[in-house]
Design a protein around this motif. Structure first.
Motif, short mmCIF file in Angstrom:
data_model
loop_
_atom_site.label_atom_id
_atom_site.label_comp_id
_atom_site.label_asym_id
_atom_site.label_seq_id
_atom_site.Cartn_x
_atom_site.Cartn_y
_atom_site.Cartn_z
N THR A 63 0.52 -0.72 0.01
CA THR A 63 0.31 -0.16 0.40
C THR A 63 0.90 1.43 0.53
OG1 THR A 63 -0.52 0.13 2.42
CG2 THR A 63 -2.02 -0.55 1.09
N ASP A 64 2.39 1.23 0.40
CA ASP A 64 3.15 2.20 0.53
C ASP A 64 3.86 2.83 -0.66
OD1 ASP A 64 2.52 2.59 2.92
OD2 ASP A 64 4.04 1.74 3.64
N SER A 65 3.62 1.83 -1.59
CA SER A 65 4.20 1.61 -3.25
C SER A 65 3.46 3.35 -4.12
CB SER A 65 4.29 0.90 -4.19
OG SER A 65 4.38 0.98 -5.00
N PRO A 66 2.43 3.48 -4.32
CA PRO A 66 1.59 5.14 -4.86
C PRO A 66 2.41 6.42 -3.67
CG PRO A 66 0.54 2.87 -4.28
CD PRO A 66 1.20 2.69 -3.39
N ALA A 67 2.75 5.88 -3.17
CA ALA A 67 2.73 7.12 -2.05
C ALA A 67 4.38 7.69 -2.26
CB ALA A 67 2.53 6.95 -0.32
N LEU A 68 5.55 6.19 -2.35
CA LEU A 68 7.00 6.68 -3.16
C LEU A 68 6.79 7.06 -3.99
CD1 LEU A 68 7.98 3.39 -0.94
CD2 LEU A 68 8.74 5.61 -0.54
N LEU A 69 6.01 6.69 -4.99
CA LEU A 69 6.05 6.98 -6.16
C LEU A 69 5.45 8.53 -6.93
CD1 LEU A 69 5.88 7.10 -9.36
CD2 LEU A 69 4.00 5.60 -9.43
N VAL A 70 5.08 9.19 -6.10
CA VAL A 70 4.42 10.28 -5.58
C VAL A 70 4.99 11.33 -5.34
CG1 VAL A 70 2.03 12.12 -5.25
CG2 VAL A 70 1.35 9.70 -5.80
N LEU A 71 5.66 10.60 -4.18
CA LEU A 71 6.91 11.12 -3.37
C LEU A 71 8.22 11.65 -3.74
CD1 LEU A 71 7.98 12.65 -0.95
CD2 LEU A 71 8.54 9.61 -0.59
N SER A 72 8.50 11.20 -4.89
CA SER A 72 9.35 11.04 -6.28
C SER A 72 9.06 12.25 -7.01
CB SER A 72 9.83 10.17 -6.45
OG SER A 72 8.54 9.29 -7.64
N ARG A 73 8.32 12.06 -7.07
CA ARG A 73 8.02 13.45 -8.25
C ARG A 73 7.49 14.54 -7.83
NH1 ARG A 73 8.79 11.40 -12.86
NH2 ARG A 73 7.77 12.86 -13.71
N LEU A 74 6.89 14.46 -6.27
CA LEU A 74 6.69 15.81 -5.54
C LEU A 74 8.72 16.45 -5.19
CD1 LEU A 74 4.55 17.18 -3.69
CD2 LEU A 74 6.28 16.36 -1.85
N LEU A 75 8.90 15.49 -4.96
CA LEU A 75 10.29 16.41 -4.51
C LEU A 75 11.34 16.10 -6.12
CD1 LEU A 75 11.42 13.12 -2.20
CD2 LEU A 75 11.08 15.60 -1.82
N ARG A 76 11.41 16.50 -7.25
CA ARG A 76 11.66 16.63 -8.35
C ARG A 76 11.54 18.33 -8.71
NH1 ARG A 76 13.56 14.98 -14.13
NH2 ARG A 76 12.33 16.69 -15.22
N GLY A 77 10.13 17.58 -8.67
CA GLY A 77 9.67 19.39 -9.18
C GLY A 77 9.85 20.52 -8.25
N GLU A 78 9.34 20.18 -6.78
CA GLU A 78 9.09 21.38 -5.62
C GLU A 78 10.87 21.51 -5.15
OE1 GLU A 78 6.57 23.47 -5.25
OE2 GLU A 78 5.62 21.96 -6.98
N TYR A 79 11.33 20.26 -5.12
CA TYR A 79 12.80 20.28 -4.00
C TYR A 79 14.55 20.15 -5.20
CZ TYR A 79 15.69 19.35 -0.53
OH TYR A 79 17.12 18.54 0.35
N LEU A 80 14.61 19.27 -5.60
CA LEU A 80 15.81 19.01 -6.39
C LEU A 80 15.55 20.00 -7.36
CD1 LEU A 80 15.13 14.99 -6.33
CD2 LEU A 80 16.67 16.55 -4.61
N LEU A 81 14.85 19.98 -8.38
CA LEU A 81 15.04 21.01 -9.40
C LEU A 81 15.48 22.47 -8.80
CD1 LEU A 81 13.01 20.09 -12.27
CD2 LEU A 81 15.31 20.02 -11.81
N PRO A 82 14.93 22.81 -8.34
CA PRO A 82 14.90 24.66 -7.11
C PRO A 82 16.00 24.30 -7.00
CG PRO A 82 12.99 23.72 -7.21
CD PRO A 82 13.38 22.59 -7.71
N GLU A 83 17.26 23.14 -6.26
CA GLU A 83 17.95 23.08 -4.65
C GLU A 83 18.95 22.76 -6.09
OE1 GLU A 83 18.85 24.29 -2.13
OE2 GLU A 83 16.41 24.55 -1.58
N ILE A 84 19.48 22.69 -6.36
CA ILE A 84 20.31 21.41 -7.36
C ILE A 84 20.89 21.73 -9.47
CG2 ILE A 84 21.23 19.09 -8.61
CD1 ILE A 84 20.01 17.68 -6.37
N ARG A 85 19.49 22.63 -10.01
CA ARG A 85 19.67 22.61 -11.08
C ARG A 85 19.96 24.26 -10.80
NH1 ARG A 85 17.67 21.96 -17.36
NH2 ARG A 85 17.23 23.50 -17.96
N GLU A 86 18.84 24.91 -10.17
CA GLU A 86 18.45 26.71 -10.37
C GLU A 86 19.92 27.37 -9.25
OE1 GLU A 86 14.79 27.50 -9.25
OE2 GLU A 86 13.51 26.18 -10.99
N LYS A 87 19.96 26.78 -7.75
CA LYS A 87 21.03 26.94 -7.30
C LYS A 87 22.21 26.77 -7.44
CE LYS A 87 16.74 28.05 -3.70
NZ LYS A 87 16.31 26.89 -2.56
N GLY A 88 21.72 24.99 -7.45
CA GLY A 88 23.39 24.72 -7.47
C GLY A 88 24.19 24.23 -9.29
#
Ligand SMILES: [Zn+2]
Length: 981
Positions: free
Chosen positions: A816-841
């Motif tokens: 039952t946790d698998s779909p949440a992990l998939l959603v988490l990966s998408r959320l982190l990509r757009g909201e966190y990793l791209l701003p932090e690692i692409r834009e700032k890094g």
């Protein structure tokens, strides 16, 4: 998915639609479509392809002809996507990704044009994306800060401390530093420069790192104003939709706001050379033994001439199209190099076309020999004449290409766009890109008249043509260091007379950029779909399954355009350490001989009756158990239905009676090794991700042996020798041949699943010659790959940037946790990793991924100037999730995740995906249950799964980089085990 066909009315020639006039209407019988060409009052061109396809496509393309190598066209492409008049958010393009169910969104800069294409199956989404694309391209804000962020800027090592060293930064700057580290891109840039030294192609349209800093902000804006104007635009729309509706939107949003403008973007002819030339180029690499390439290239006639274009395409395929082809074979058999050089073949992506042939995997100093061999071989071919059977085989390949409708690679609607753009942008007839019957007819008539069509082209177009360049590309182990040095010198030179005021300005701009990057913007100015737009079901194409002895056979009726697709998947018994041999076998088996024919005869047979055959090894995991992993070797091929029987017998021969020779195997392994080595600097993130995942998952560990750096290491040991290996190459090859024989026996004891996709009338194809091969009764095995230790792994290669990865083990698909992990990966990509690692890094990219089947959650960065900083970002996920997240972020992440569950399919893939999915336990019911859970995921679920699974004690680290990372990561308490690739 079947769309309800709705007939959209098409105009007649001369009709006006608003300020557009329909100039031409052309039927496209091969693809069951109609092309409408229109012209707007202000000069804008529009091509519409009406076709019964619910994957609607759009593109707007501008000829862009840079006059220098500052990368202005490329930096503009990035900046255009960073905020526009109606959508003033920092990155509307990335922000739109999760608000849409698009099947394709991208932007690309070629050497003389820039294009912005998308496709989607949702009508509302089409309007949304159209609005964002039009506003971005015609009304971008082109903010100064965007220029600094994605173009180039000075930054102090500690941005607010002007006493620390100055550095050059910027997304494109770093992207191009990475790109220019690969031999392939260096060759591509050099070819344009070598053959067309007086034209725009002599410039690096992507930007050379040493020239990027010369671009000014004003120069960027001027380039936009001059090129991104309706009068210089080529619009394209495609699919089962109303042309009038699209035109009205374009009129409202763009046309009504521009006066006509004339701009001369025409590219003149390149003055011809009086004598052949030579060009030496280096790239940063240390493989001086086998890292060089030599390419002999010619300038030809206009690529917008449809007859010339077709004939050179056919000739290129005849000469180089397969392993037995008359130019390929002597080149490879010479033993000078291991494979055809990158860019070998005909290219129509210059206004005047080019033909090239050569070798890679060379040691330095072989360019003259390669040149002599290419010329001598062409001379012999022109004298002796081409075997008409080879020409017939190639024409048959064009027939397949014309009939095939596939969304593999690019969506079909965009493949159509690229085909028509070729001639269209160079002033030719766009129809000829889509319909070749007239040109094919003229070619066939000339051949029937006994004209030596191709022999004359070889003699006049190549051998007697002085506009020829031999490109000699060699690795230079010192280049990376020299480049770093000259970058420092450049920084020093540019900053030599900086005043305190200048330094203060740099600090101010860095801080300004940082604060802008940290600023909340409201993506809700952008249009969006909602969760209600996600289709609840999954595709359920019908098929019939029958047992034939040990084999299960699926037969799938689909509108394939008259092609047959056949897959033979063999689930393998226990392989033990033959696992490492499997990917080599899969690579060699369709490229060797079989059933009494040598590899040349077999390659010619495949070219004559099929559209290609291949074999690949893959790993599968049960939906409910991460320990139930199995291996399969799949043989695939396609053919015109009239050759269906020949396809079956060819695959039978390859499966049952492969014939490997030591000499051919040596060639193939060298080719594969050269290809893998070259791929590391471009795909370091994928290799690092595999290496990290392999530490925490059986499935991923198996996959790493099949296609990761372990495969590269194994292959290198065989080809180049190494510890524990026999001293002579022949002995090593013989040992491998003995292993191939063992593996072959095991393959025939495996469990076969066959899947045939064809038109209903062609489904009765007799497959018993294949199903009858499998008589053994071995149980399907579980692979036992050597598991890498749970220790941070670093692999060093020739790269100025790093690729960092981090992986965590999680749960199987049905948990039952698998779909949440998939959603988490998408959320982190757009909201966190791209701003932090692409834009700032300043890295080119960053991603979080969740492999739903292997159950591995991972982070990776791409062309990254940092190591420690990036791992800190990866490790700080919990803190980010504890912050302010709302319904918008959640909905976007779910929408984005749902796209992964609904991939774009086409007649060639939809049925086989269903058949093999069903057999692996991923039935429609299982997939729909997953989707239902996905749609119900909450923010609390995301925080909970992150806290449960993304914990320090579960983390596995791996990276690919240019230098030892240990000093840098010390304060994180990490110590990497460092080895060379
Ligand atoms: Zn780019």
């Amino acid at each position: 998915m079947t769309a309800t066909p709705t007939a959209h009315r098409l105009p007649s020639v001369g009709d006006t639609l608003g300020r557009y006039t329909a100039l031409r209407i052309e039927a496209l019988p091969e693809m069951s479509g109609t092309l409408v060409l229109l012209r707007h009052e202000n000069g804008a061109r529009h091509a519409h392809v009406a076709r019964e396809d619910d994957n609607l496509a759009f593109g707007v393309t501008f000829p862009t002809v840079p006059r220098d190598s500052t990368g202005v066209a490329h930096i503009l492409e990035h900046n255009v996507l960073m905020g526009s008049r109606k959508y003033p958010v920092p990155d509307p393009f990335f922000s739109m990704l999760p608000r849409s169910l698009n099947t394709f969104m991208n932007a690309m800069t070629a050497s003389d044009w820039t294009t912005y294409p998308f496709s989607t199956r949702n009508v509302q989404d089409y309007d949304n994306l159209l609005s964002v694309y039009l506003d971005a391209t015609f009304f971008p804000l082109l903010r100064y800060e965007s220029f600094l962020q994605d173009g180039h800027r000075f930054e102090f090592e500690t941005p607010d401390d002007p006493t620390t060293p100055l550095k050059l930064q910027g997304v494109v700057y770093n992207e191009m530093k990475g790109a220019m580290a690969s031999a392939g891109s260096v060759m591509w840039r050099s070819l344009g420069q070598a053959l067309y030294p007086d034209l725009t192609y002599a410039n690096n349209s992507g930007g050379s790192p040493e020239h990027i800093p010369e671009l000014t902000y004003e120069g960027l804006r001027a380039f936009h104003a001059a090129h991104y104007h309706p009068s210089n635009a080529y619009f394209y729309s495609y699919g089962n939709q109303s042309l009038e509706h699209v035109l009205e939107r374009v009129e409202d949003q763009v046309m009504s706001q521009f006066p006509a403008q004339t701009l001369d973007v025409s590219i003149p002819d390149q003055p011809s050379f009086g004598a052949p030339r030579r060009m030496d180029v280096v790239y940063p690499g240390s493989d001086t033994e086998r890292g060089a390439q030599a390419l002999v290239a010619w300038k030809l006639g206009r690529s917008s001439d449809p007859d010339l274009n077709l004939r050179w395409s056919v000739l290129s395929d005849v000469l180089l199209g397969n392993a037995g082809a008359p130019l390929t074979r002597p080149l490879i058999d010479s033993g000078l190099g291991s494979a055809l050089a990158d860019l070998s073949g005909y290219r129509d992506s210059f206004r005047e076309g080019a033909f090239a042939a050569g070798l890679k995997g060379l040691s330095a100093g072989k360019a003259d020999e390669v040149e002599a061999l290419v010329l001598a071989t062409l001379g012999q071919i022109a004298d002796a004449g081409l075997d008409p059977a080879l020409i017939e085989s190639s024409l048959h390949q064009f027939e397949i290409a014309q009939k095939e409708v596939s969304n593999s690679g690019y969506p079909y609607g965009l493949q159509v766009m690229f085909r028509l753009l070729g001639p269209w942008l160079y002033g030719g007839d766009p129809v000829t890109g889509l319909r070749l019957d007239a040109e094919l007819g003229r070619l066939r008539a000339d051949l029937a008249d006994g004209k030596r069509v191709f022999e004359t082209m070889i003699a006049e177009g190549l051998l007697d043509n002085p506009h020829r360049v031999t490109l000699n590309v060699t690795p230079d182990p010192e280049l990376a260091a020299r480049t770093e040095q000259s970058e420092r010198a450049l920084v020093e030179r540019l900053s030599a007379d900086f005043t305190d005021e200048d330094r203060a300005r740099i600090v101010r701009e860095s801080l300004q950029l940082q604060s802008l990057q940290g600023q909340e913007s409201d993506p809700n100015v952008l249009p969006t779909l909602t969760l209600a737009d996600v289709p609840a079901g999954v595709a359920r194409p019908e098929y019939a399954a029958e047992q034939a002895g040990r084999a299960l056979v699926g037969r799938v009726p689909q509108p394939t355009g008259g092609l047959d697709y056949l897959d033979v998947q063999v689930r393998l018994p226990d392989l033990g350490d033959l696992l490492d041999v499997l990917p080599l076998y899969a690579y060699a088996v369709t490229r060797s001989g079989a059933a009494g024919q040598d590899y040349v005869a077999l390659a010619r047979r495949a070219e004559a009756v099929t559209g290609g055959v291949s074999a690949s090894a893959a790993v599968g995991t049960a939906p409910d158990d991460l320990g139930r992993v199995r291996l399969a070797l799949t043989f695939s091929g396609k053919a015109l239905a009239r050759n269906g029987g020949d396809l079956v017998s060819l695959l039978r021969d390859v499966i049952a009676q492969p014939e490997f020779t030591r000499e051919r195997l040596r060639q193939l392994l060298e080719q594969r090794l050269a290809g893998l080595k070259a791929s590391v600097v471009g795909s370091g993130n994928a290799y690092a991700d595999r290496l990290a995942s392999a530490q925490v998952s059986l499935s991923a560990a198996t996959d790493e042996r099949l296609g990761g750096l372990s495969l590269l290491a194994n292959l290198k040991a065989i080809v180049e020798g190494g510890e524990g290996q026999p001293a002579s190459l022949d002995d090593r090859l013989d040992a491998l041949l003995a292993r191939f024989a063992e593996l072959h026996t095991l393959i025939l004891r495996g469990q076969p699943l066959l899947c045939l996709t064809a038109l209903p009338d062609d489904l009765e194809l007799d497959l018993t010659s294949i199903t009858g091969l499998f008589t053994g009764d071995a149980a399907v095995g579980v692979p036992t790959p050597p598991r890498p230790a749970r220790t941070p792994q670093a692999r060093l290669t020739d790269s100025p940037v790093a690729f960092n990865a981090l992986a965590y083990p999680t749960v199987p698909y049905t948990h039952t946790d698998s779909p949440a992990l998939l959603v988490l990966s998408r959320l982190l990509r757009g909201e966190y990793l791209l701003p932090e690692i692409r834009e700032k890094g300043g890295a080119y990219g960053a991603a979080a991924g969740f492999d739903t089947r292997a159950g591995v959650f991972s982070f990776s960065s791409y062309r990254d100037p940092h190591v420690r900083r990036t791992y800190e970002v990866f490790q700080n996920v919990q803190a980010f999730l504890a912050g302010d997240l709302g319904e918008r972020e959640l909905t976007e992440a779910i929408l984005s995740a749902s796209k992964l569950l609904d991939p774009l399919t086409s007649p060639d893939t939809v049925g086989r995906l269903r058949f093999f999915g069903d057999q692996g336990g991923y039935t429609p019911e299982v997939q729909e249950a997953y989707k239902a859970r996905l749609l119900a995921v909450t923010l609390d679920d995301l925080r909970r799964v992150a806290a449960t699974y993304l914990t320090p004690e579960r983390a596995a680290y791996a990276l690919v980089a240019g230098k030892d990372p240990n000093a840098d990561v010390q304060e994180l308490g990490l110590e990497f085990e460092v080895t060379k690739v």
